[in-house]
Write a protein that holds these residues in place. Structure first.
Motif, PDB file in Angstrom:
ATOM      1  N   MET A  53       1.845   0.905  -3.915  1.00  0.00           N
ATOM      2  CA  MET A  53       0.792   0.251  -4.696  1.00  0.00           C
ATOM      3  C   MET A  53       1.353  -0.789  -5.670  1.00  0.00           C
ATOM      4  O   MET A  53       0.722  -1.099  -6.671  1.00  0.00           O
ATOM      5  CB  MET A  53      -0.059   1.267  -5.463  1.00  0.00           C
ATOM      6  CG  MET A  53      -0.824   2.184  -4.566  1.00  0.00           C
ATOM      7  SD  MET A  53      -1.906   1.259  -3.465  1.00  0.00           S
ATOM      8  CE  MET A  53      -2.211   2.456  -2.196  1.00  0.00           C
ATOM      9  N   THR A  63       0.807  -1.210   0.000  1.00  0.00           N
ATOM     10  CA  THR A  63       0.000   0.000   0.000  1.00  0.00           C
ATOM     11  C   THR A  63       0.842   1.264   0.000  1.00  0.00           C
ATOM     12  O   THR A  63       0.308   2.351  -0.148  1.00  0.00           O
ATOM     13  CB  THR A  63      -0.939   0.013   1.218  1.00  0.00           C
ATOM     14  OG1 THR A  63      -0.164  -0.184   2.392  1.00  0.00           O
ATOM     15  CG2 THR A  63      -1.970  -1.085   1.105  1.00  0.00           C
ATOM     16  N   LEU A 108      -6.558  -2.872  -6.775  1.00  0.00           N
ATOM     17  CA  LEU A 108      -6.558  -1.883  -5.699  1.00  0.00           C
ATOM     18  C   LEU A 108      -7.932  -1.816  -5.041  1.00  0.00           C
ATOM     19  O   LEU A 108      -8.062  -1.772  -3.817  1.00  0.00           O
ATOM     20  CB  LEU A 108      -6.159  -0.521  -6.259  1.00  0.00           C
ATOM     21  CG  LEU A 108      -6.127   0.640  -5.276  1.00  0.00           C
ATOM     22  CD1 LEU A 108      -5.127   0.363  -4.163  1.00  0.00           C
ATOM     23  CD2 LEU A 108      -5.763   1.929  -5.991  1.00  0.00           C
ATOM     24  N   GLU A 109      -8.955  -1.847  -5.860  1.00  0.00           N
ATOM     25  CA  GLU A 109     -10.314  -1.787  -5.338  1.00  0.00           C
ATOM     26  C   GLU A 109     -10.645  -3.044  -4.542  1.00  0.00           C
ATOM     27  O   GLU A 109     -11.465  -3.017  -3.630  1.00  0.00           O
ATOM     28  CB  GLU A 109     -11.301  -1.616  -6.498  1.00  0.00           C
ATOM     29  CG  GLU A 109     -12.585  -0.917  -6.093  1.00  0.00           C
ATOM     30  CD  GLU A 109     -13.387  -0.485  -7.301  1.00  0.00           C
ATOM     31  OE1 GLU A 109     -12.919  -0.699  -8.428  1.00  0.00           O
ATOM     32  OE2 GLU A 109     -14.485   0.051  -7.106  1.00  0.00           O
ATOM     33  N   ALA A 110      -9.989  -4.144  -4.899  1.00  0.00           N
ATOM     34  CA  ALA A 110     -10.253  -5.411  -4.203  1.00  0.00           C
ATOM     35  C   ALA A 110      -9.735  -5.396  -2.782  1.00  0.00           C
ATOM     36  O   ALA A 110     -10.054  -6.302  -2.008  1.00  0.00           O
ATOM     37  CB  ALA A 110      -9.631  -6.569  -4.967  1.00  0.00           C
ATOM     38  N   LEU A 111      -8.939  -4.409  -2.423  1.00  0.00           N
ATOM     39  CA  LEU A 111      -8.555  -4.285  -1.020  1.00  0.00           C
ATOM     40  C   LEU A 111      -9.764  -3.984  -0.157  1.00  0.00           C
ATOM     41  O   LEU A 111      -9.752  -4.180   1.054  1.00  0.00           O
ATOM     42  CB  LEU A 111      -7.511  -3.171  -0.857  1.00  0.00           C
ATOM     43  CG  LEU A 111      -6.126  -3.453  -1.443  1.00  0.00           C
ATOM     44  CD1 LEU A 111      -5.275  -2.196  -1.420  1.00  0.00           C
ATOM     45  CD2 LEU A 111      -5.432  -4.562  -0.664  1.00  0.00           C
ATOM     46  N   SER A 112     -10.814  -3.475  -0.789  1.00  0.00           N
ATOM     47  CA  SER A 112     -12.020  -3.127  -0.043  1.00  0.00           C
ATOM     48  C   SER A 112     -13.166  -4.090  -0.275  1.00  0.00           C
ATOM     49  O   SER A 112     -14.044  -4.221   0.569  1.00  0.00           O
ATOM     50  CB  SER A 112     -12.470  -1.709  -0.417  1.00  0.00           C
ATOM     51  OG  SER A 112     -11.473  -0.775  -0.089  1.00  0.00           O
ATOM     52  N   GLY A 113     -13.194  -4.754  -1.432  1.00  0.00           N
ATOM     53  CA  GLY A 113     -14.296  -5.659  -1.717  1.00  0.00           C
ATOM     54  C   GLY A 113     -14.075  -6.364  -3.037  1.00  0.00           C
ATOM     55  O   GLY A 113     -13.194  -5.987  -3.813  1.00  0.00           O
ATOM     56  N   ASN A 150      -8.780  -5.638  13.043  1.00  0.00           N
ATOM     57  CA  ASN A 150     -10.105  -5.074  12.809  1.00  0.00           C
ATOM     58  C   ASN A 150     -10.682  -5.511  11.479  1.00  0.00           C
ATOM     59  O   ASN A 150     -11.536  -4.823  10.932  1.00  0.00           O
ATOM     60  CB  ASN A 150     -10.016  -3.541  12.854  1.00  0.00           C
ATOM     61  CG  ASN A 150      -9.788  -3.046  14.252  1.00  0.00           C
ATOM     62  OD1 ASN A 150     -10.437  -3.482  15.187  1.00  0.00           O
ATOM     63  ND2 ASN A 150      -8.825  -2.148  14.404  1.00  0.00           N
ATOM     64  N   GLY A 151     -10.196  -6.583  10.955  1.00  0.00           N
ATOM     65  CA  GLY A 151     -10.700  -7.012   9.662  1.00  0.00           C
ATOM     66  C   GLY A 151      -9.973  -6.343   8.525  1.00  0.00           C
ATOM     67  O   GLY A 151     -10.546  -6.112   7.465  1.00  0.00           O
ATOM     68  N   ASN A 152      -8.720  -6.013   8.740  1.00  0.00           N
ATOM     69  CA  ASN A 152      -7.940  -5.405   7.668  1.00  0.00           C
ATOM     70  C   ASN A 152      -7.680  -6.424   6.572  1.00  0.00           C
ATOM     71  O   ASN A 152      -7.717  -7.626   6.800  1.00  0.00           O
ATOM     72  CB  ASN A 152      -6.606  -4.885   8.203  1.00  0.00           C
ATOM     73  CG  ASN A 152      -6.801  -3.756   9.184  1.00  0.00           C
ATOM     74  OD1 ASN A 152      -7.854  -3.121   9.196  1.00  0.00           O
ATOM     75  ND2 ASN A 152      -5.812  -3.508  10.002  1.00  0.00           N
ATOM     76  N   THR A 153      -7.411  -5.917   5.401  1.00  0.00           N
ATOM     77  CA  THR A 153      -7.125  -6.800   4.280  1.00  0.00           C
ATOM     78  C   THR A 153      -5.655  -7.161   4.294  1.00  0.00           C
ATOM     79  O   THR A 153      -4.796  -6.278   4.313  1.00  0.00           O
ATOM     80  CB  THR A 153      -7.496  -6.112   2.969  1.00  0.00           C
ATOM     81  OG1 THR A 153      -8.903  -5.833   2.992  1.00  0.00           O
ATOM     82  CG2 THR A 153      -7.196  -7.005   1.778  1.00  0.00           C
TER      83      THR A 153
END
Lengths: 225, 497
Positions: free
Chosen positions: A104, A101, A137-142, A172-175
């Protein structure tokens, strides 16, 4: 003569209107159908990737470092990925990417093809410059999926990505990483091109309507005379 | 004429003699600046500002001026001027005093030891050292100027300069507020919040809140700007309401099937969506219990089931297609093309089964039907007038029991009473069942080996004697009812008479 001209004009006008209406309806139907097919395919891929990602525990991969490809730990994760992927013949490859991160950059962590083809597979830490970096990159969130087929050094694919969270590591549920799935671009295209018949039927409809207008126009002219 | 010229020359000479000393005095009384000459040169910073502070030594030149005093005195004065009051003045390393009002005048002997060194010190300042240009003449003054500079004038800290802005930030504010904010998959806090010091680029943002659908998006950050992230979270679909059904049964441990799916064994509490659901309870030896239950949202209801002892069973007969099946001399059906016939609802107990087909010998046997069980019967028919085909190797069972006389069934077919020998049994497993009045039925599976006589000795267990159920004494209410009825009948009879 004037009547003939008027009749001809009416036939032409009717033909144009028919062609315009049929073309518009065909285009609309094709567009909607194609969009639905693409969305359905992408949702399916995203769902599959999402479910598979939940089966990977971050603690299984957190200690992997370059050179660990032949360790039991790596082999176990690769086998698990391969087993899950084997439930669908369309899935060509499953892998885990680590996203730095800070800059990237993206690198491979696990490639499920490695135990079968070590020379043709990605190794731990191998940097990957994906064409669909934005989706990763977006898959880090969903879960996400490629909007269209892309080509890299391994071929042409459509991919789906999903986050592997490190909840098992008591956070905390980090990726922790991103799971990736590849589907052949040809397979994807064959699915999304299933609605080509709409265009074909539109063309046939136009021909039929034009033919009818032509025949009826001639018949009407013959009746008049 | 000559006299005039001489007088004029004398006058001019006198004037010149009178003027020159005054002019010299004025010219030599030049004062030098006492303020420190410090030049702070700050160059324009590039990234890390470089600041140079060259401090030039003050170019104070001690100048001594001899002032003409009163002649005939042995004492003279050395006036030390200093830019800092309180400075200590040493003559030849001997403290002479401290400056006040910018000056210290020290009386010295003109004929004594000349002052070689003058030192001016002050804590926190540089030390000035010099010497008078000459000793004062008797009654005269010699002036010395000393300039000292603060030692702290050189800045030791890098002056704060504002570097060029190279980062940006993300301001996240969710609707509703309080959502957990993740950036690049990492939790940062709860909305609203600002994530500062982000390099220019694209960031993956996520907002999650219980009861709401998570929002994900990419946010671009530019240097010197705060990128907004304003997710509006949509409420998650409300879960459908459910109701519960607590299922109990007598006897316990009955298998529960709801809408065709197995849920477990009793006692069992199931959660179902509102509506009508079909419950089926199964237990070996008991009739299946089937009922429909209407489930209401948010309610828990009980379903106590008392299962009845099974009295009927199912029979599956296999034979040649088209053969007719009789049970107790009643035709009940025909073997289908698949080679079997299924009959449900057959009363438990012994039945005479007969299977006939044109051109075949009749198959006749007594079969014991077990309740709530699928009883499989094989009825092979042999063609009439044809020598029997060589049969496969068989074995035999020599069955005895204690007590003897028990009805013996092998694969549900009645074979006689013990002791007996059952022959022509195909090799493999066979179900043997002994039944005798007053004893518990004994069922076992035994393996028959081709060409061998297998002994099978069984001991039957006496059935428990049923405890006579005491007839309940009529209660007082029942007695009252009977009496009232009798009284009513009597009254009616009297009225009729």
């Amino acid at each position: 003569m004037a009547q003939n001209c008027s009749r001809t004009t009416k036939c032409i006008a009717a033909a144009i209107v028919a062609v315009v209406i049929i073309s518009a309806l065909t285009a609309f139907a094709y567009y909607k159908s194609n969009e639905t097919l693409k969305n359905t395919a992408q949702w399916g891929l995203e769902s599959t990737a999402g479910v598979m990602a939940t089966q990977i525990n971050a603690s299984e991969i957190q200690d992997l470092k370059p050179g660990d490809e032949n360790t039991p730990q790596y082999q176990a994760v690769a086998a698990k990925l391969r087993n899950m992927r084997s439930m669908d013949d369309h899935l060509l490859n499953a892998y885990i990417l680590k996203v730095n991160t800070t800059d990237m950059s993206t690198s491979f962590l696990v490639d499920d093809l490695y135990p079968l083809d070590p020379s043709g597979s990605a190794k731990i830490g191998e940097v990957y410059n994906p064409p669909d970096k934005r989706e990763i990159l977006e898959a880090l969130s969903g879960p996400t999926a490629s909007p269209a087929p892309y080509t890299d050094q391994w071929g042409s694919f459509v991919s789906a990505y999903a986050p592997i969270d490190d909840s098992a590591l008591n956070s905390n549920g980090n990726t922790y990483a991103v799971l990736g799935l590849d589907v052949s671009a040809d397979e994807y295209t064959s699915v999304t091109d299933q609605d080509t018949w709409i265009i074909l039927s539109g063309v046939i409809s136009i021909i039929v309507v034009l033919g009818l207008i032509f025949i009826l126009g001639r018949k009407a002219a013959a009746d008049k005379t | 004429m000559k006299t005039k010229e001489i007088i004029l020359i004398l006058v001019l000479t006198l004037c010149l003699v009178a003027v020159v000393p005054v002019t010299f005095g004025d010219n030599t009384s030049v004062t030098y600046p006492l303020t420190p000459v410090i030049t702070d040169v700050t160059t324009e910073p590039t990234f890390m500002p470089t600041v140079t502070s060259p401090v030039t030594e003050p170019t104070t030149i001690p100048t001594t001026v001899e002032t003409t005093g009163m002649p005939g005195q042995d004492q003279g004065w050395i006036d030390v001027y200093c830019n800092v009051d309180g400075s200590q003045v040493y003559f030849n390393n001997i403290l002479e005093g401290t400056t006040a009002g910018g000056i210290l005048s020290v009386q010295v002997s003109v004929s004594g030891t000349p002052v070689q060194t003058i030192t001016v010190t002050q804590s926190g300042y540089t030390t000035w050292t010099g010497r008078p240009s000459s000793m004062p003449s008797p009654g005269g003054h010699v002036t010395v100027y000393a300039t000292i500079n603060p030692l702290t004038t050189i800045p030791t800290t890098i002056p704060t300069t504002v570097p060029p802005v190279s980062t940006g930030a993300i301001y996240a504010q969710s609707n509703p507020a309080g959502a957990a904010i993740y950036m690049n998959g990492n939790f940062y806090g709860y909305s609203p919040l600002t994530i500062p010091n982000l390099g220019p680029g694209t960031y993956s943002m996520k907002a999650t809140l219980s009861g709401y659908t998570p929002d994900t998006t990419l946010v671009n950050v530019y240097a010197g700007q705060t990128a907004p992230y304003y997710p509006t979270l949509q409420q998650s679909p409300q879960p459908r309401p459910t109701g519960s059904v607590g299922v109990t049964s007598t006897p316990n441990h009955a298998a529960v099937y709801i809408d065709g799916s197995y849920y477990g064994v009793t006692p069992l509490t199931v959660t179902l969506y509102p509506g009508t659901h079909q419950f089926v309870l199964k237990y070996s030896g008991y009739n299946d219990y089937t009922t429909n239950v209407v489930v209401y949202a948010g309610q828990t209801q009980a379903l106590p089931v008392s299962m009845s002892t099974a009295t009927q069973g199912t029979v599956v007969i296999t034979s040649i297609p088209g053969a007719t099946v009789y049970i107790d001399s009643n035709a009940v059906g025909t073997i289908s093309s698949s080679g079997s016939l299924t009959l449900a609802g057959i009363n438990m107990g012994n039945h005479i089964f007969k299977v006939t087909a044109t051109g075949y010998n009749t198959w006749l046997n007594t079969v014991y039907i077990q309740a709530n069980t699928v009883n499989t019967i094989s009825a092979p028919l042999t063609p009439q007038g044809v020598s029997p085909t060589p049969v496969q190797p068989t074995g035999s069972l020599a069955i005895s029991s204690s007590p003897s006389g028990a009805e013996t069934y092998v694969d549900n077919l009645y074979r006689g009473t013990t002791p007996l020998t059952v022959t022509d049994l195909a090799s493999g497993d066979h179900l043997v069942r002994l039944s005798e009045s007053g004893y518990v039925d004994y069922t076992t599976t035994t393996t028959v080996t081709a060409g061998q006589l297998m002994p099978l000795a069984l001991t039957l267990t006496a059935a428990p004697t049923p405890t006579p159920t005491p007839v309940p004494a009529p209660g007082s209410a029942q007695v009252l009812c009977i009496l009232a009825t009798l009284a009513g009948i009597c009254g009616y009879m009297r009225r009729r008479c």
